[in-house]
Design an enzyme around this catalytic site. Structure first.
Site, PDB file in Angstrom:
ATOM      1  N   CYS A 163      -9.095  15.921 -11.543  1.00  9.39           N
ATOM      2  CA  CYS A 163      -8.098  15.772 -12.210  1.00  9.39           C
ATOM      3  C   CYS A 163      -7.385  14.144 -12.287  1.00  9.39           C
ATOM      4  O   CYS A 163      -8.853  13.461 -11.085  1.00  9.39           O
ATOM      5  CB  CYS A 163      -6.724  16.154 -11.510  1.00  9.39           C
ATOM      6  SG  CYS A 163      -6.830  15.759  -9.397  1.00  9.39           S
ATOM      7  N   HIS A 191      -4.948  12.422  -2.012  1.00  4.73           N
ATOM      8  CA  HIS A 191      -3.875  13.443  -1.585  1.00  4.73           C
ATOM      9  C   HIS A 191      -2.844  12.859  -0.721  1.00  4.73           C
ATOM     10  O   HIS A 191      -1.940  13.456  -0.701  1.00  4.73           O
ATOM     11  CB  HIS A 191      -4.492  13.637  -0.491  1.00  4.73           C
ATOM     12  CG  HIS A 191      -5.730  15.424  -1.253  1.00  4.73           C
ATOM     13  ND1 HIS A 191      -7.545  14.295  -0.135  1.00  4.73           N
ATOM     14  CD2 HIS A 191      -5.863  15.939  -0.383  1.00  4.73           C
ATOM     15  CE1 HIS A 191      -8.110  15.032  -0.806  1.00  4.73           C
ATOM     16  NE2 HIS A 191      -6.963  16.227  -0.741  1.00  4.73           N
ATOM     17  N   CYS A 201      -2.491   9.891  -5.429  1.00  4.13           N
ATOM     18  CA  CYS A 201      -2.119  10.145  -7.144  1.00  4.13           C
ATOM     19  C   CYS A 201      -0.212   9.738  -7.137  1.00  4.13           C
ATOM     20  O   CYS A 201       0.422  10.022  -6.291  1.00  4.13           O
ATOM     21  CB  CYS A 201      -2.735  12.090  -7.146  1.00  4.13           C
ATOM     22  SG  CYS A 201      -2.114  12.114  -8.479  1.00  4.13           S
ATOM     23  N   GLU A 223      -2.328  16.785   1.369  1.00  6.98           N
ATOM     24  CA  GLU A 223      -1.029  16.716   1.182  1.00  6.98           C
ATOM     25  C   GLU A 223      -0.142  16.585   1.539  1.00  6.98           C
ATOM     26  O   GLU A 223       0.922  16.237   1.948  1.00  6.98           O
ATOM     27  CB  GLU A 223      -1.540  17.578  -0.639  1.00  6.98           C
ATOM     28  CG  GLU A 223      -0.074  16.942  -1.160  1.00  6.98           C
ATOM     29  CD  GLU A 223       0.083  17.509  -2.576  1.00  6.98           C
ATOM     30  OE1 GLU A 223       1.877  17.904  -2.825  1.00  6.98           O
ATOM     31  OE2 GLU A 223      -0.858  18.345  -3.397  1.00  6.98           O
ATOM     32  N   THR A 281       1.266  20.300  -5.123  1.00  4.10           N
ATOM     33  CA  THR A 281       1.036  19.890  -6.258  1.00  4.10           C
ATOM     34  C   THR A 281      -0.229  20.689  -6.993  1.00  4.10           C
ATOM     35  O   THR A 281       0.401  21.083  -8.085  1.00  4.10           O
ATOM     36  CB  THR A 281       0.839  18.849  -6.947  1.00  4.10           C
ATOM     37  OG1 THR A 281       0.232  18.013  -6.110  1.00  4.10           O
ATOM     38  CG2 THR A 281       2.180  17.059  -6.056  1.00  4.10           C
ATOM     39  N   CYS A 293       1.993  20.131 -10.435  1.00  6.73           N
ATOM     40  CA  CYS A 293       1.085  19.176 -11.154  1.00  6.73           C
ATOM     41  C   CYS A 293       0.768  19.771 -12.494  1.00  6.73           C
ATOM     42  O   CYS A 293       0.440  20.918 -12.474  1.00  6.73           O
ATOM     43  CB  CYS A 293       0.634  18.850 -10.846  1.00  6.73           C
ATOM     44  SG  CYS A 293      -1.067  16.712 -11.584  1.00  6.73           S
ATOM     45  N   SER A 338     -13.240  24.205  -1.153  1.00 10.81           N
ATOM     46  CA  SER A 338     -12.527  24.097  -2.299  1.00 10.81           C
ATOM     47  C   SER A 338     -11.047  25.098  -2.598  1.00 10.81           C
ATOM     48  O   SER A 338     -11.236  26.396  -2.790  1.00 10.81           O
ATOM     49  CB  SER A 338     -12.564  23.127  -3.319  1.00 10.81           C
ATOM     50  OG  SER A 338     -12.079  22.640  -4.952  1.00 10.81           O
ATOM     51  N   SER A 349     -11.664  20.095  -8.010  1.00  7.55           N
ATOM     52  CA  SER A 349     -12.676  18.470  -7.376  1.00  7.55           C
ATOM     53  C   SER A 349     -14.659  18.704  -7.875  1.00  7.55           C
ATOM     54  O   SER A 349     -15.186  18.231  -6.744  1.00  7.55           O
ATOM     55  CB  SER A 349     -12.437  19.219  -5.670  1.00  7.55           C
ATOM     56  OG  SER A 349     -12.296  20.362  -5.542  1.00  7.55           O
TER      57      SER A 349
END
Length: 288
Positions: free
Chosen positions: A12, A74, A96, A128, A164, A198, A226, A270
Site C-alpha cells: 500500500c 504504522h 502513513c 497502529e 485503518t 483505509c 501478517s 505487506s
C-alpha cells in the site's frame, strides 16, 4: 501453464513511502535504525537488513541517544516523540498520511469532548492501535469482537473509530451493536462513529474476490505474521478453494499445479511486488 500477477497486489502507499524513505537514508548514511518491524514480510525485511537497516525494539529505543531512527507507516504514540526529543534522536517520520490524519482526528475530538469515551475497533497489540490509543493518553477502549463490547462503559457518550486495516463490514456491524446498546442503557447519551478504514484496504477485498475467480489455482503470498495477509487469504480462498498461502518460493510444490492451466499470484498489502514476480517465475520453472 499461464501465470498472471494481480496488478492490485503489493505494498500500500504507506508502506511504499516508508521503504522509500528508509532506502534514501541508507544510501546517504549507510545504515538506519527502524523502530519496530518495517513490514510484516520476512523476505522484504531480509532485503532491507542486507542494505543496512537494523530493527530496534521499544526497550532498546529508550536507551538510544544521538542517532537517527525511522518511524514506520504504522505510526507512534506521543510518548515515542517525547523520548526522541529527550535523547536527541533525529526522527524520520514515515507514518502513513492516512494514519497520521486519524491521529489528529482522535486527539482533537478528545480535547473537545473529554467526557466522551473513545472506542477503537482494532487489534489491541497492533502497532497502529498502540499509536491511536496514545492520542488520548491511554484512555481508549479497544474492541475487536462482539464479546469485547462488554468492556465499554455505556454510561458515557461514545466516539468510535477503526484501525485503518480492519474490514469495513465488520466495523459497521460492531458500530451498530454499540449504538443499539448505548440507546438501551443511556438513551440520553451521544454516539458518533468515524469510518476510518483505509479505502485502498477495503477496496482490495472486492478486487481480490474478482481476481480469485479467474484462475484454476491461486498463490497467495504473505508473511507468516501478517494479519492483513491472513484476512485477505481467507477472502481469496472463499472464492477459489485452490488458494495456497505461501511466504517464499521455497514453499512451492508441484502438487499445487496439478490440473492447473491458469495460475494467479497475489498477496497482502505487506507483500513486495518483486517477491510476487520471483514466485511467479519459479512456478513457471517448476512446471516447465
Amino acid at each position: 501453464m499461464i501465470v498472471e500477477i494481480d496488478e492490485n497486489a503489493g505494498f500500500c502507499f504507506g508502506v511504499t513511502n516508508a521503504i522509500n524513505k528508509a532506502e534514501k537514508e541508507i544510501s546517504v548514511s549507510g545504515k538506519l535504525f527502524c523502530l519496530g518491524e518495517m513490514v510484516h514480510n520476512q523476505e522484504e525485511m531480509s532485503r532491507l537488513e542486507s542494505l543496512g537497516m537494523t530493527t530496534v525494539s521499544y526497550q532498546d529505543f529508550e536507551t538510544f541517544e544521538n542517532c537517527t531512527v525511522l518511524i514506520r507507516a504504522h505510526g507512534e504514540p506521543p510518548k515515542t516523540y517525547e523520548i526522541a526529543q529527550k535523547n536527541n534522536i533525529s526522527i524520520i517520520d514515515a507514518t502513513c498520511p492516512i494514519v497520521l490524519r486519524l491521529h489528529k482526528i482522535i486527539h482533537q475530538n478528545f480535547l473537545q469532548n473529554s467526557d466522551f469515551q473513545t472506542v477503537i475497533f482494532g487489534k489491541k497489540d497492533h502497532a497502529e492501535v498502540v499509536g491511536l490509543v496514545g492520542q488520548v493518553g491511554q484512555g481508549a477502549v479497544v474492541v475487536s469482537t462482539e464479546k469485547e463490547v462488554d468492556t465499554i462503559d455505556f454510561t458515557k457518550s461514545i466516539l468510535l473509530y477503526s484501525q485503518t486495516t480492519m474490514n469495513v463490514h465488520d466495523y459497521e456491524k460492531i458500530a451498530e451493536i454499540i449504538e443499539q446498546r448505548l440507546k438501551q442503557i443511556s438513551p440520553e447519551k451521544t454516539f458518533k462513529k468515524f469510518n476510518t478504514v483505509c479505502r485502498s484496504v477495503s477496496q482490495r477485498e472486492e478486487k481480490l474476490s474478482e481476481f480469485a475467480k479467474k484462475f484454476d489455482a491461486v498463490l497467495f503470498v504473505a508473511g507468516g505474521n501478517s494479519s492483513n495477509g491472513k484476512y485477505l487469504y481467507s477472502t481469496c480462498k472463499t472464492f477459489n478453494s485452490k488458494t495456497y498461502y505461501i511466504s517464499s518460493e521455497n514453499d512451492l510444490s508441484l502438487e499445487m499445479f496439478e490440473n492447473v492451466e491458469k495460475l494467479g499470484v497475489t498477496g497482502a498489502t505487506s507483500t513486495p511486488e518483486w517477491l510476487l514476480k520471483k514466485i511467479a517465475s519459479k512456478a513457471l520453472k517448476l512446471v516447465s
